[in-house]
Design a protein around this motif. Structure first.
Motif, PDB file in Angstrom:
ATOM      1  N   UNK A  27       0.670  -1.626   0.042  1.00  0.00           N
ATOM      2  CA  UNK A  27       0.522   0.378  -0.215  1.00  0.00           C
ATOM      3  C   UNK A  27       1.402   1.570   0.062  1.00  0.00           C
ATOM      4  N   UNK A  28       1.923   1.124   0.579  1.00  0.00           N
ATOM      5  CA  UNK A  28       2.896   2.755   0.927  1.00  0.00           C
ATOM      6  C   UNK A  28       3.649   2.830  -0.583  1.00  0.00           C
ATOM      7  N   UNK A  29       3.604   1.836  -1.187  1.00  0.00           N
ATOM      8  CA  UNK A  29       4.651   1.970  -2.293  1.00  0.00           C
ATOM      9  C   UNK A  29       3.344   2.580  -3.596  1.00  0.00           C
ATOM     10  N   UNK A  30       2.530   1.977  -3.640  1.00  0.00           N
ATOM     11  CA  UNK A  30       1.029   2.400  -4.797  1.00  0.00           C
ATOM     12  C   UNK A  30       1.046   3.803  -4.295  1.00  0.00           C
ATOM     13  N   UNK A  31       0.995   3.711  -3.148  1.00  0.00           N
ATOM     14  CA  UNK A  31       0.412   5.756  -3.268  1.00  0.00           C
ATOM     15  C   UNK A  31       1.253   6.488  -3.479  1.00  0.00           C
ATOM     16  N   UNK A  32       3.012   6.053  -3.389  1.00  0.00           N
ATOM     17  CA  UNK A  32       3.791   7.066  -3.666  1.00  0.00           C
ATOM     18  C   UNK A  32       4.603   6.767  -5.680  1.00  0.00           C
ATOM     19  N   UNK A  33       3.915   5.775  -6.412  1.00  0.00           N
ATOM     20  CA  UNK A  33       4.204   5.200  -7.097  1.00  0.00           C
ATOM     21  C   UNK A  33       4.395   6.043  -8.660  1.00  0.00           C
ATOM     22  N   UNK A  34       4.233   6.883  -8.360  1.00  0.00           N
ATOM     23  CA  UNK A  34       3.649   7.361  -9.520  1.00  0.00           C
ATOM     24  C   UNK A  34       4.600   7.480 -10.928  1.00  0.00           C
ATOM     25  N   UNK A  35       6.318   7.747 -10.290  1.00  0.00           N
ATOM     26  CA  UNK A  35       6.864   8.096 -11.039  1.00  0.00           C
ATOM     27  C   UNK A  35       7.647   7.097 -11.997  1.00  0.00           C
ATOM     28  N   UNK A  36       7.629   5.651 -11.018  1.00  0.00           N
ATOM     29  CA  UNK A  36       7.787   4.535 -11.134  1.00  0.00           C
ATOM     30  C   UNK A  36       6.809   3.886 -12.010  1.00  0.00           C
ATOM     31  N   UNK A  37       5.694   4.977 -12.524  1.00  0.00           N
ATOM     32  CA  UNK A  37       4.622   4.511 -13.556  1.00  0.00           C
ATOM     33  C   UNK A  37       4.961   5.356 -15.223  1.00  0.00           C
ATOM     34  N   UNK A  38       5.356   6.572 -14.148  1.00  0.00           N
ATOM     35  CA  UNK A  38       5.562   7.176 -15.512  1.00  0.00           C
ATOM     36  C   UNK A  38       6.728   6.953 -16.258  1.00  0.00           C
ATOM     37  N   UNK A  39       7.743   5.698 -16.036  1.00  0.00           N
ATOM     38  CA  UNK A  39       9.354   5.721 -16.385  1.00  0.00           C
ATOM     39  C   UNK A  39       8.330   4.565 -16.975  1.00  0.00           C
ATOM     40  N   UNK A  40       7.379   3.576 -16.195  1.00  0.00           N
ATOM     41  CA  UNK A  40       7.064   2.323 -17.233  1.00  0.00           C
ATOM     42  C   UNK A  40       6.989   3.191 -18.970  1.00  0.00           C
ATOM     43  N   UNK A  41       5.646   3.797 -18.506  1.00  0.00           N
ATOM     44  CA  UNK A  41       4.674   4.482 -19.436  1.00  0.00           C
ATOM     45  C   UNK A  41       6.338   4.610 -20.826  1.00  0.00           C
ATOM     46  N   UNK A  42       6.744   5.701 -19.937  1.00  0.00           N
ATOM     47  CA  UNK A  42       7.645   6.207 -21.183  1.00  0.00           C
ATOM     48  C   UNK A  42       8.406   5.066 -22.269  1.00  0.00           C
ATOM     49  N   UNK A  43       9.121   4.513 -21.073  1.00  0.00           N
ATOM     50  CA  UNK A  43       9.795   2.842 -21.564  1.00  0.00           C
ATOM     51  C   UNK A  43       9.273   1.658 -22.116  1.00  0.00           C
ATOM     52  N   UNK A  44       8.144   1.792 -22.288  1.00  0.00           N
ATOM     53  CA  UNK A  44       7.448   1.002 -22.514  1.00  0.00           C
ATOM     54  C   UNK A  44       7.569  -0.041 -21.647  1.00  0.00           C
TER      55      UNK A  44
END
Length: 144
Positions: A27-44
């Protein structure tokens, strides 16, 4: 042993609490993972894996200072919690994985989001038992 008092007033927790450690970290990770998500999208690259004991982030595209800060917060929480286990209990393996729904990208106004993202934490104790917890976010804002 459920919860015996120590001389310092802290409780020694039983192994059954390991599952709640995993849940809190997911839960802690999911609440703050926006940058990880952005990198996932950017790098596919929809999947990232973090060894929370070694603080190793894979793939390398995610292993940047900003992401190491969040991973380090999760690691410190795990170490603090597992330090409360009644001896000889110990967490010997801790892996967090995130699968980001990058194929369901949406943009509107000043924000962007991706689809269903699943955060999984697997903790193993010194006896080889594993506790696995998933936290799901149906939509996730990404930092753009």
């Amino acid at each position: 042993m459920e919860a015996a008092e120590t001389t310092f007033g802290q409780k020694n927790l039983g192994r059954k609490h390991i599952k709640s450690f995993a849940s809190g970290i997911a839960h802690m990770f999911a609440c703050s993972a926006q940058h990880y998500a952005w990198l996932a999208y950017q790098h596919r690259l929809p999947i990232v894996t973090i060894d929370l004991l070694e603080l190793r982030i894979d793939p390398a595209e995610f292993d940047i200072e900003r992401n190491r800060i969040l991973a380090g917060m999760c690691q410190r929480t795990l170490l603090r919690n597992s330090g409360q286990l009644a001896p000889p209990g110990a967490v010997v393996s801790a892996v967090l994985s995130a699968h980001f729904g990058i194929d369901d990208y949406s943009e509107g106004g000043n924000s962007a989001s991706i689809g269903r993202s699943v955060f999984t934490v697997v903790l193993a104790d010194d006896r080889g038992k594993e506790w696995c917890v998933e936290h799901v976010e149906e939509r996730m804002l990404i930092q753009s």
